[in-house]
Design a protein around this motif. Structure first.
Motif, PDB file in Angstrom:
ATOM      1  N   ARG A 198     -34.057 -61.417  56.581  1.00  0.00           N
ATOM      2  CA  ARG A 198     -35.273 -60.606  56.702  1.00  0.00           C
ATOM      3  C   ARG A 198     -35.876 -60.725  58.084  1.00  0.00           C
ATOM      4  O   ARG A 198     -36.284 -59.728  58.696  1.00  0.00           O
ATOM      5  CB  ARG A 198     -36.296 -60.996  55.645  1.00  0.00           C
ATOM      6  N   THR A 203     -32.316 -68.171  48.812  1.00  0.00           N
ATOM      7  CA  THR A 203     -33.592 -67.593  49.235  1.00  0.00           C
ATOM      8  C   THR A 203     -33.826 -67.865  50.714  1.00  0.00           C
ATOM      9  O   THR A 203     -34.315 -66.994  51.445  1.00  0.00           O
ATOM     10  CB  THR A 203     -34.745 -68.165  48.389  1.00  0.00           C
ATOM     11  N   TYR A 247     -29.302 -58.674  52.700  1.00  0.00           N
ATOM     12  CA  TYR A 247     -30.558 -59.289  52.270  1.00  0.00           C
ATOM     13  C   TYR A 247     -30.765 -59.074  50.770  1.00  0.00           C
ATOM     14  O   TYR A 247     -31.056 -60.020  50.032  1.00  0.00           O
ATOM     15  CB  TYR A 247     -31.710 -58.687  53.075  1.00  0.00           C
ATOM     16  N   GLU A 248     -30.595 -57.844  50.318  1.00  0.00           N
ATOM     17  CA  GLU A 248     -30.773 -57.539  48.905  1.00  0.00           C
ATOM     18  C   GLU A 248     -29.747 -58.264  48.038  1.00  0.00           C
ATOM     19  O   GLU A 248     -30.060 -58.737  46.947  1.00  0.00           O
ATOM     20  CB  GLU A 248     -30.692 -56.035  48.685  1.00  0.00           C
ATOM     21  N   ARG A 249     -28.518 -58.377  48.547  1.00  0.00           N
ATOM     22  CA  ARG A 249     -27.469 -59.088  47.816  1.00  0.00           C
ATOM     23  C   ARG A 249     -27.829 -60.574  47.666  1.00  0.00           C
ATOM     24  O   ARG A 249     -27.653 -61.157  46.590  1.00  0.00           O
ATOM     25  CB  ARG A 249     -26.140 -58.926  48.554  1.00  0.00           C
ATOM     26  N   LEU A 255     -30.835 -61.900  47.682  1.00  0.00           N
ATOM     27  CA  LEU A 255     -31.948 -62.037  46.739  1.00  0.00           C
ATOM     28  C   LEU A 255     -31.462 -61.936  45.292  1.00  0.00           C
ATOM     29  O   LEU A 255     -31.933 -62.680  44.426  1.00  0.00           O
ATOM     30  CB  LEU A 255     -33.008 -60.974  47.006  1.00  0.00           C
ATOM     31  N   GLU A 256     -30.516 -61.044  45.054  1.00  0.00           N
ATOM     32  CA  GLU A 256     -29.985 -60.919  43.703  1.00  0.00           C
ATOM     33  C   GLU A 256     -29.205 -62.163  43.304  1.00  0.00           C
ATOM     34  O   GLU A 256     -29.320 -62.649  42.175  1.00  0.00           O
ATOM     35  CB  GLU A 256     -29.103 -59.684  43.578  1.00  0.00           C
ATOM     36  N   ALA A 293     -31.689 -65.484  52.629  1.00  0.00           N
ATOM     37  CA  ALA A 293     -32.273 -64.142  52.566  1.00  0.00           C
ATOM     38  C   ALA A 293     -33.449 -64.025  53.527  1.00  0.00           C
ATOM     39  O   ALA A 293     -33.616 -62.996  54.200  1.00  0.00           O
ATOM     40  CB  ALA A 293     -32.718 -63.832  51.135  1.00  0.00           C
ATOM     41  N   GLN A 303     -29.863 -55.116  55.673  1.00  0.00           N
ATOM     42  CA  GLN A 303     -30.705 -54.877  54.504  1.00  0.00           C
ATOM     43  C   GLN A 303     -29.895 -55.029  53.222  1.00  0.00           C
ATOM     44  O   GLN A 303     -30.368 -55.630  52.259  1.00  0.00           O
ATOM     45  CB  GLN A 303     -31.324 -53.474  54.580  1.00  0.00           C
ATOM     46  N   LYS A 304     -28.675 -54.521  53.216  1.00  0.00           N
ATOM     47  CA  LYS A 304     -27.814 -54.671  52.041  1.00  0.00           C
ATOM     48  C   LYS A 304     -27.481 -56.138  51.797  1.00  0.00           C
ATOM     49  O   LYS A 304     -27.486 -56.609  50.654  1.00  0.00           O
ATOM     50  CB  LYS A 304     -26.539 -53.860  52.206  1.00  0.00           C
TER      51      LYS A 304
END
Length: 56
Positions: A47, A40, A17-19, A21-22, A43, A14-15
């Motif tokens: 997901r 993307t 994934y968020e990284r 996306l940022e 990411a 999850q971390k």
């Protein structure tokens, strides 16, 4: 019995994934749409892996 000591692999994913996306958002802001698309896509793969692990 020792499940409380086992790490949850979905938290790490999850971390990541968020990284991703940022990073994709920053690439988009800089006008680098190819990097945005690649990040993307990465990411999205993370997901899908998270969802697979949550299902079972």
């Amino acid at each position: 019995m020792f499940d409380i000591f086992r790490r949850d692999p979905t938290k790490r994913l999850q971390k990541a994934y968020e990284r991703k996306l940022e990073e994709a958002m920053l690439a988009s802001r800089n006008g680098d749409m190819r990097a945005n698309a690649a990040l993307t896509e990465q990411a999205e793969a993370l997901r899908l892996e998270i969802e697979r692990l949550k299902r079972g």
